[in-house]
Scaffold this active site. Structure first.
Site, PDB file in Angstrom:
ATOM      1  N   ASP A   1       1.031  -1.114  -0.016  1.00  0.00           N
ATOM      2  CA  ASP A   1      -0.021   0.173  -0.130  1.00  0.00           C
ATOM      3  C   ASP A   1       1.127   1.298   0.164  1.00  0.00           C
ATOM      4  O   ASP A   1       1.327   1.589   1.123  1.00  0.00           O
ATOM      5  CB  ASP A   1      -0.827  -0.080   1.183  1.00  0.00           C
ATOM      6  CG  ASP A   1      -2.046   0.996   1.192  1.00  0.00           C
ATOM      7  OD1 ASP A   1      -2.192   1.697   0.141  1.00  0.00           O
ATOM      8  OD2 ASP A   1      -2.896   1.012   2.060  1.00  0.00           O
ATOM      9  N   ILE A   2       1.114   1.645  -1.064  1.00  0.00           N
ATOM     10  CA  ILE A   2       2.267   2.910  -1.324  1.00  0.00           C
ATOM     11  C   ILE A   2       1.542   3.989  -2.107  1.00  0.00           C
ATOM     12  O   ILE A   2       1.973   4.944  -1.869  1.00  0.00           O
ATOM     13  CB  ILE A   2       3.292   2.456  -2.315  1.00  0.00           C
ATOM     14  CG1 ILE A   2       2.914   1.752  -3.588  1.00  0.00           C
ATOM     15  CG2 ILE A   2       4.062   1.253  -1.401  1.00  0.00           C
ATOM     16  CD1 ILE A   2       4.011   1.672  -4.563  1.00  0.00           C
ATOM     17  N   LYS A   3       0.409   3.936  -2.489  1.00  0.00           N
ATOM     18  CA  LYS A   3      -0.443   5.049  -3.282  1.00  0.00           C
ATOM     19  C   LYS A   3       0.390   6.182  -3.983  1.00  0.00           C
ATOM     20  O   LYS A   3       0.540   7.212  -3.784  1.00  0.00           O
ATOM     21  CB  LYS A   3      -1.203   5.845  -2.016  1.00  0.00           C
ATOM     22  CG  LYS A   3      -2.126   4.707  -1.348  1.00  0.00           C
ATOM     23  CD  LYS A   3      -3.046   5.745  -0.492  1.00  0.00           C
ATOM     24  CE  LYS A   3      -4.010   4.792   0.285  1.00  0.00           C
ATOM     25  NZ  LYS A   3      -3.616   3.721   1.243  1.00  0.00           N
ATOM     26  N   ARG A   4       1.215   5.698  -4.948  1.00  0.00           N
ATOM     27  CA  ARG A   4       2.291   6.317  -5.556  1.00  0.00           C
ATOM     28  C   ARG A   4       1.359   7.072  -6.805  1.00  0.00           C
ATOM     29  O   ARG A   4       0.255   6.135  -7.185  1.00  0.00           O
ATOM     30  CB  ARG A   4       3.444   5.413  -6.142  1.00  0.00           C
ATOM     31  CG  ARG A   4       4.393   5.117  -5.412  1.00  0.00           C
ATOM     32  CD  ARG A   4       4.936   6.154  -4.347  1.00  0.00           C
ATOM     33  NE  ARG A   4       6.028   5.625  -3.462  1.00  0.00           N
ATOM     34  CZ  ARG A   4       5.938   5.707  -2.144  1.00  0.00           C
ATOM     35  NH1 ARG A   4       4.915   5.940  -1.416  1.00  0.00           N
ATOM     36  NH2 ARG A   4       6.938   5.259  -1.441  1.00  0.00           N
TER      37      ARG A   4
ATOM     38  N   THR B   1      -0.753  -0.199  -4.822  1.00  0.00           N
ATOM     39  CA  THR B   1      -1.828   0.680  -4.776  1.00  0.00           C
ATOM     40  C   THR B   1      -1.435   2.160  -5.496  1.00  0.00           C
ATOM     41  O   THR B   1      -0.212   2.546  -5.283  1.00  0.00           O
ATOM     42  CB  THR B   1      -2.465   1.105  -3.258  1.00  0.00           C
ATOM     43  OG1 THR B   1      -1.386   1.559  -2.598  1.00  0.00           O
ATOM     44  CG2 THR B   1      -3.156  -0.054  -2.818  1.00  0.00           C
TER      45      THR B   1
END
Length: 308
Positions: free
Chosen positions: A100-103, A128
């Site tokens: 879950d890094i939401k880059r 993510t």
């Protein structure tokens, strides 16, 4: 024939149940008497994660683990080593690792993010992505989606579980429709591009993050994107009901995340309450409590799905 990681996750969800265990592990979640047994909080977090991963995987009560990078970044260089080792431990079990890094950035920066998380020390199965700088930010991540490049996947933020999602995701576009629908359409389009690479794929190679806290959105989005596999946050500690999560499990299906409900299960587990009170709780006790909570959540979700 090679299968894409999103297809593997879909199959594991059907086999083990739809639960995703979130490893958003903060040292404060660990009992004080256990923390003291380790030289650093990061070492304690790694031992904590490994104990939970091994017990949950052995019980087959979850299909994947989601590792939230922020908690590891907060512990500095040692924390990033723990992040890497945690991902390796998950992948060793045969379950899917979601980072879950939401880059979400442009050009060469996204290329570097993709390389950082799909290869090398931080290699994972699925990440993510935040799409709100534009759809060109998604392209570099698709370069790792072909069979020969590891069949990597991504969950793109679509309809999140936080109250502030209405500030952006629910805004109406001049061209018509909501912004989140524009994002959902793009996720579906990306899936179409890889059908020749994965002819047996039952869902898109990119999935969508859809929170389980907005009942009015759940049925609409599930029916609108029937071939998109969902990552479903909000169940449990965030207040999302099992019936909302179960609605989102229809059609292509999804995986429902629970983090604190599993990680901190020892705090409410009556079987070890005396040990917690007198400071003698062990890592095995923690893992057992997490496993019981994981099995409970799995059953809760499956019952809710069966009742629809």
């Amino acid at each position: 024939m090679n299968k894409h990681n999103m297809q593997l996750l879909k199959e594991l969800a059907a086999k083990n149940g739809p639960l995703c265990v979130g490893l958003d592990t903060d040292p404060s979640y660990i009992p004080e008497n256990i923390l003291k047994q380790y030289e650093t909080p990061a070492q304690a977090v790694l031992a904590y994660n490994k104990a939970i991963i091994q017990r949950v995987a052995a019980d087959k009560s979850a299909c994947c683990f989601k590792v939230q990078i922020a908690y590891y970044e907060a512990m500095g260089l040692e924390g990033m080593k723990v992040f890497s080792e945690t991902l390796k431990e998950v992948r060793k079990t045969g379950l899917i690792a979601i980072s879950d890094i939401k880059r979400g950035d442009i050009g060469a920066t996204s290329d570097a993010y993709a390389k950082a998380h799909f290869k090398g020390d931080f290699e994972t199965d699925i990440i993510t992505i935040n799409p709100y700088m534009g759809f060109d930010t998604l392209v570099p991540f698709t370069k790792y989606s072909k069979p020969e490049d590891g069949g990597k996947g991504a969950f793109v933020l679509l309809c999140t579980s936080n109250p502030g999602m209405v500030d952006i995701e629910h805004q109406e576009l001049k061209a018509g429709g909501l912004l989140l629908e524009h994002v959902g359409d793009e996720i579906a389009r990306i899936g179409e591009q890889f059908k020749e690479d994965y002819p047996q794929q039952e869902c898109g190679i990119f999935g969508a993050v859809v929170g389980a806290t907005q009942e009015k959105d759940a049925r609409y989005l599930r029916d609108k994107y029937p071939e998109t596999f969902f990552l479903i946050p909000g169940y449990g500690a965030q207040g999302g009901a099992a019936r909302i999560a179960a609605t989102l499990l229809d059609h292509a299906g999804g995986t429902v995340n629970s983090s604190r409900g599993i990680l901190c299960a020892w705090k409410k587990d009556e079987a070890i309450a005396d040990k917690v009170a007198n400071g003698t709780v062990t890592m095995d006790d923690i893992a057992d409590a997490a496993a019981r909570a994981s099995l409970f959540s799995k059953d809760d979700l499956l019952k809710a799905k069966a009742s629809l």
